[in-house]
Enzyme design. Sequence first.
Site, PDB file in Angstrom:
ATOM      1  N   PRO A 132       0.590  -1.333   0.042  1.00 44.67           N
ATOM      2  CA  PRO A 132      -0.272   0.233  -0.153  1.00 44.67           C
ATOM      3  C   PRO A 132       1.002   1.407   0.124  1.00 44.67           C
ATOM      4  CG  PRO A 132      -1.163  -1.626   1.328  1.00 44.67           C
ATOM      5  CD  PRO A 132       0.352  -1.866   1.219  1.00 44.67           C
TER       6      PRO A 132
ATOM      7  N   GLU B  20      11.352  -8.757 -17.338  1.00 48.62           N
ATOM      8  CA  GLU B  20       9.714  -8.524 -16.283  1.00 48.62           C
ATOM      9  C   GLU B  20       9.374  -7.673 -17.400  1.00 48.62           C
ATOM     10  OE1 GLU B  20       7.540  -6.294 -13.182  1.00 48.62           O
ATOM     11  OE2 GLU B  20       9.830  -7.096 -12.844  1.00 48.62           O
TER      12      GLU B  20
END
Length: 531
Positions: A135, A249
């Site tokens: 978060p 990635e």
Amino acid sequence: MIANHFLDADAAAELALFADSVDRFCEARIEPYYAGWEREGQVPRELFRECGEAGLLCVDVPEAWGGLGADPRFSFVIVDVMSRRGYAGFVGGLQVHNDIIPSYLLHCGTEEQKQYWLPKMVSGEVVAAIGMTEPGAGSDLKNIRTVARREGDEYVVNGSKIFISNGQHADLVVLAATTDRGAGSRGVSLFLVDTRTPGFTRGRNLEKVGQHAADTSELFFDDMRIPASALLGEEGKGFAMMMQELPRERLIVGIQALGLAKGARDLAVRYVQEREAFGQPLAKLQNTRFTLAEAETAIAACEAFANACVEAYARGELTSAAASAFKLHASEMACRVADDCLQLFGGYGYMAEYPISRFWADARVIRIYGGTSEIMEGAGGALDAGSVDVGRRPPWVGIHADMAVEYCRSSRIPVKVQEFHMSHSLLIRFVLVLAAALGASAALAEARWIDVRSTWEHKLDSIPGDPNVPHDEIADAIGTLVPDKSSEIVLYCRSGGRAGVAQQTLEGLGYTNVRNAGGIDEARKQRAPAS
């Protein structure tokens, strides 16, 4: 439009044959059900096992650990085909399982870890996820708050993760956690977490704007005890390992974006040939032809970029900067092409029953995950002017390249400037400043003007680049560049506040002559030559 000349005819034919088999699998096992999975909010767990049975999981894992030992291009083909067919929700999780997690195990894992996890990933018995985002820590991975505390032969883990692809299905999570809060990026470690471990819980499957079939979850760790053998690589080396795996990635996310753009283009081409307006097919209208020509050109250019990056990766030469630039270019291009193609459908394009609307909504997050476009600009957008050898005392230590060029010109200092531009909606500027006269060194070395953010972004070789670096890492970089603590240092930054933080840190380390020039605009004024 342009053949891939990196491949010989046999290799190209083999890849095309494999792509056809992937397409047939999709037609039989995904297409009839995908709309339903979109409504349900995730693909079924069994789909991974079916992909494993079809030989579509972790295809480039070596045979010693259960894979096919194929060229990584075959894994990229799977993402390209499925993205073009509009399965972005599934592809997001599939590429984590196929193209991200295996590399961590192969490059950093022990033989025992490889033998235990990789064959199960190849078969689909195990679904893998990567637990990085929190978060309060998205692109700024050094701000991770999940803690792993060593107790004897175990680690006790507490914390949470968010936006985790495959979170609901995952049997294995490669987890990033801090093992030393005071060490910054050097305190991050990686762990192989078996999700059957007590203390691990899954949160809700998150609702999203697009990619509705994607399994995107919250994960929680409450006094979760894992064995010390679950540590991946060395303690404190997690951030370095993450930086090491970034090229693949970002390459695979860019390939997904390219496939999505091709799929949106295909839908638009079919629609404009069937739909009529003003007594003729839309395909006959000049605006339609121009729009599709621009889309085709953008896709062709991106595909050439992709081929070059894939070839570099196959040779072990793909840099993080190049992969970041490709991901930036491809994701921005995909959003633009999807939007332009949806426009050709008129009001029907905004209706959920038309697949083009899914392409449009699915494309948007590609500019965010795997590193936002803004982070990609920092990672791929400049060369470190401080690395240029100009003689006795290098004047341009870590200085923002644009400012260096401006100052040289305004000061009438003899320099040779080469500027390289990449045409893009978000301009990437590569600027290399070469001081041509040794006299320039003496004139400019009276003070070291250092752009705090660029010193980090454009990086020392020993430190991975990221614009959100904490101040202790900035101090490390500057301390290496300016080892003499009596040197006059003037700090500035696009965000003036960070320059102030860096000043306090350097003074705390014993630097005696540090000044904060504030933001970049104020620094320009201070450095302007006397009239």
